[in-house]
Each structure stands twice: as C-alpha cells, then as structure tokens.
Design a protein around this motif. Sequence first.
Motif, mmCIF file in Angstrom:
data_model
loop_
_atom_site.group_PDB
_atom_site.id
_atom_site.type_symbol
_atom_site.label_atom_id
_atom_site.label_comp_id
_atom_site.label_asym_id
_atom_site.label_seq_id
_atom_site.Cartn_x
_atom_site.Cartn_y
_atom_site.Cartn_z
ATOM 1 N N GLY A 29 9.507 -0.273 10.169
ATOM 2 C CA GLY A 29 9.000 -1.391 9.648
ATOM 3 C C GLY A 29 9.964 -1.620 8.149
ATOM 4 N N ALA A 30 9.310 -2.047 7.033
ATOM 5 C CA ALA A 30 10.154 -2.572 5.999
ATOM 6 C C ALA A 30 10.818 -1.099 5.474
ATOM 7 N N GLU A 31 9.942 -0.028 5.535
ATOM 8 C CA GLU A 31 10.470 0.942 4.733
ATOM 9 C C GLU A 31 11.907 1.497 5.334
ATOM 10 N N PHE A 39 6.459 11.077 -1.111
ATOM 11 C CA PHE A 39 5.681 11.443 -0.222
ATOM 12 C C PHE A 39 6.582 11.461 1.126
ATOM 13 N N PRO A 40 6.148 12.381 2.089
ATOM 14 C CA PRO A 40 7.129 12.520 3.273
ATOM 15 C C PRO A 40 7.225 11.309 3.932
ATOM 16 N N GLY A 41 6.222 10.387 4.200
ATOM 17 C CA GLY A 41 6.085 9.216 5.094
ATOM 18 C C GLY A 41 7.368 8.329 4.969
ATOM 19 N N SER A 48 0.759 -1.188 -0.025
ATOM 20 C CA SER A 48 -0.162 0.090 -0.115
ATOM 21 C C SER A 48 0.938 1.306 0.116
ATOM 22 N N LYS A 49 2.202 1.304 0.243
ATOM 23 C CA LYS A 49 3.227 2.228 0.353
ATOM 24 C C LYS A 49 4.258 1.943 -0.466
ATOM 25 N N ALA A 50 4.235 1.849 -1.587
ATOM 26 C CA ALA A 50 5.395 1.243 -2.864
ATOM 27 C C ALA A 50 6.284 2.348 -3.202
ATOM 28 N N ASP A 51 6.372 3.565 -2.579
ATOM 29 C CA ASP A 51 7.517 4.492 -2.986
ATOM 30 C C ASP A 51 8.788 4.113 -2.852
ATOM 31 N N LEU A 52 9.226 3.298 -2.139
ATOM 32 C CA LEU A 52 10.504 2.844 -2.047
ATOM 33 C C LEU A 52 10.731 1.733 -2.861
#
Length: 200
Positions: free
Chosen positions: A50-52, A42-44, A17-21
């Motif tokens: 976690g994985a990020e 995105f700043p998050g 759901s947060k694939a920026d990286l």
Amino acid sequence: MINDERFSPAGVLAPKSKADLAFIMHALSLLATNGTAAIVCFPGVMYRDGAEQKIRKYLIDNNYIECVIQLPENLFFGTSIATCIMVLKKNKTENNILFIDASKECVKVTNNNKLTEKNIQNILTVYRERTNKKYYATMVPKDKVAENNYNLSVSSYVEQEDTGEKVDIVKLNAEIKEIVEREEVLRAEINKIIEEIGEE
C-alpha cells in the motif's frame, strides 16, 4: 497534508494508524545535504504494501537509504518487538543498501536485552566498512531491492545461520541397521522361549 513539502515528494501519505514513514519523510526533509539520520522503526514499515510500499519506493529510487539495521527483541521499554534502524543520507555516492542483522548483538538483563559498548562497536565497524559478512551483513544494489517489491526487511537479504544439529545420515543409517538386526535376534530368542513354554 499531501501538499505539505515534507510528504508530497512521495506522492502519497503514510496511513494515519501507522505513521512511522511520515516521521521518516519529515526527518528526510530536515536533513542537511551532508547529514545522516538514524531512525528507530517498527518492522512492519519495512515490508507492508500500500502507501508504505510507495513511500519506500520513493526513498529507494532516490537512493536515500544507506542502511537498515535489525536490532534484538526486548530492547526498548514497553515493547518486546524487535525493532530496526533506518539510516538515511542525501549524498550517497553508491547505489547499494547495507543490511545488518544485529538481532543477536545483546546481553540479557533480567527480562530485557541490552546493547553493550562492544555490541555497539561491532555494529558500527560493519556499518563503516560496508562489506559483506556472512550471517551478519549484506550489501544489496537498490535495483535488487526494487525487484523485491521494495522490501527492506533485513531477513530478506541476510542469510540466517543454521544452528540446528547436523546429522550424519550414513552413520544414522548404520545405527538403524544395527538396531533392526538386534531386534531380529531378540525376536528369534523370544519366539524360541514361547515355543519352549508351549511344549511344557
């Protein structure tokens, strides 16, 4: 996908759901040895755990991150969030990461903000010079970033300018003392008037 050569070096996949990286790892895999990639994020992704965090650890430990630039809010169509740019390089010769706070580098156009040519040149000048500039840019050793839980948020490293009104406490205390003295005089006069009215 964990065995995909683009993502396997970090040892973990970015959240679905947060694939920026994941996109950043993809760009890094395609980057020439002497190339540079600048990716809007995105700043998050700069501070989430976690994985990020593990992917940021891989990028930082391997010295791939050259710069993180904080952009103004309301810059892009469809989002009011203040985004940032992550600059990647494979052939860095120093172990520092440059953090630039360009959140005020803009002009207001209706409801949105816009980067002018002057704003862009200001950012590029600081990026090329790679020096500290108070309230604007800071060079941080990657080891220090690692100690800070691999946090890449610009606000964690670039000091914010205090734009609040500065108060002269000595002057303020003198003014309060004067007000109290005047109040005592007025109170005495009011008491005197009340006594005179009571005597009639």
